[in-house]
Enzyme design. Structure first.
Site, short mmCIF file in Angstrom:
data_model
loop_
_atom_site.label_atom_id
_atom_site.label_comp_id
_atom_site.label_asym_id
_atom_site.label_seq_id
_atom_site.Cartn_x
_atom_site.Cartn_y
_atom_site.Cartn_z
N GLY A 49 -25.74 -7.53 -13.99
CA GLY A 49 -25.74 -6.22 -13.36
C GLY A 49 -27.12 -5.65 -13.11
O GLY A 49 -27.25 -4.55 -12.58
N HIS A 50 -28.18 -6.36 -13.46
CA HIS A 50 -29.55 -5.82 -13.33
C HIS A 50 -30.50 -6.87 -12.80
O HIS A 50 -31.26 -7.46 -13.56
CB HIS A 50 -30.03 -5.35 -14.71
CG HIS A 50 -31.22 -4.43 -14.65
ND1 HIS A 50 -32.52 -4.89 -14.67
CD2 HIS A 50 -31.31 -3.09 -14.59
CE1 HIS A 50 -33.35 -3.87 -14.64
NE2 HIS A 50 -32.64 -2.77 -14.60
N PHE A 51 -30.60 -7.13 -11.64
CA PHE A 51 -29.80 -6.72 -10.50
C PHE A 51 -29.23 -8.00 -9.91
O PHE A 51 -29.98 -8.98 -9.84
CB PHE A 51 -30.67 -6.00 -9.46
CG PHE A 51 -31.37 -4.78 -10.01
CD1 PHE A 51 -30.69 -3.57 -10.12
CD2 PHE A 51 -32.69 -4.84 -10.43
CE1 PHE A 51 -31.33 -2.44 -10.60
CE2 PHE A 51 -33.33 -3.71 -10.92
CZ PHE A 51 -32.65 -2.51 -11.01
N VAL A 56 -33.87 -8.93 -12.87
CA VAL A 56 -35.05 -8.41 -13.55
C VAL A 56 -34.63 -7.97 -14.95
O VAL A 56 -33.63 -7.26 -15.10
CB VAL A 56 -35.65 -7.21 -12.78
CG1 VAL A 56 -36.82 -6.60 -13.54
CG2 VAL A 56 -36.07 -7.60 -11.39
#
Length: 142
Positions: A49-51, A56
């Site tokens: 979820g990041h990203f 990252v």
């Protein structure tokens, strides 16, 4: 140099998967400093979820990894064995670069001040010799 593997790290600090963010400690001196490493894999759960389009490592997790290195330094002192080091504050924090899958993060935290259970660690994370995160971490041993 005093090397610690994952089992020895887990004897000092209470963190466990998925929140243990150290793979090994290259060197440390109880109450003074610790230098550890995190090998970042694309399989880290946070990358989902990041990203999704550009993975990252979240900066706050890098700060946590630095705090864990500092916890190894402070909790390896004989009088602190079995205790927990809590965050008391984060000051002068700077994010200077991204951490992406495949990076090997060098995590160095040096204890610069301590009075009783409260202290400050000067911390920096680097990848390939370039500092990507730095700051001062206040801790409380309890």
């Amino acid at each position: 140099m005093k090397h610690l593997g994952i089992e020895e790290i887990q004897e000092i600090i209470p963190h466990r998967h998925p929140f243990l963010l150290l793979d090994y400690i290259e060197d440390y001196e109880p109450g003074e400093y610790a230098v550890g490493y995190k090998c970042v894999s694309y399989r880290e759960e946070f990358f989902a979820g990041h990203f999704p389009q550009e993975p990252v490592m979240p900066g706050v997790l890098t700060i946590e990894a630095l705090a864990q290195a500092g916890a190894v330094a402070i909790l390896s002192k004989e009088e602190n064995k079995g205790k927990i080091a809590y965050f008391g504050g984060i000051n002068k924090c700077k994010f200077k670069g991204k951490i992406i899958p495949g990076d090997k993060i060098r995590l160095e935290t040096r204890i610069i001040k301590q009075k009783g259970p409260v202290g400050i660690g000067e911390a920096k994370a680097s990848v390939d010799g370039k500092v990507v995160v730095s700051g001062e971490l206040t801790f409380m041993v309890g």
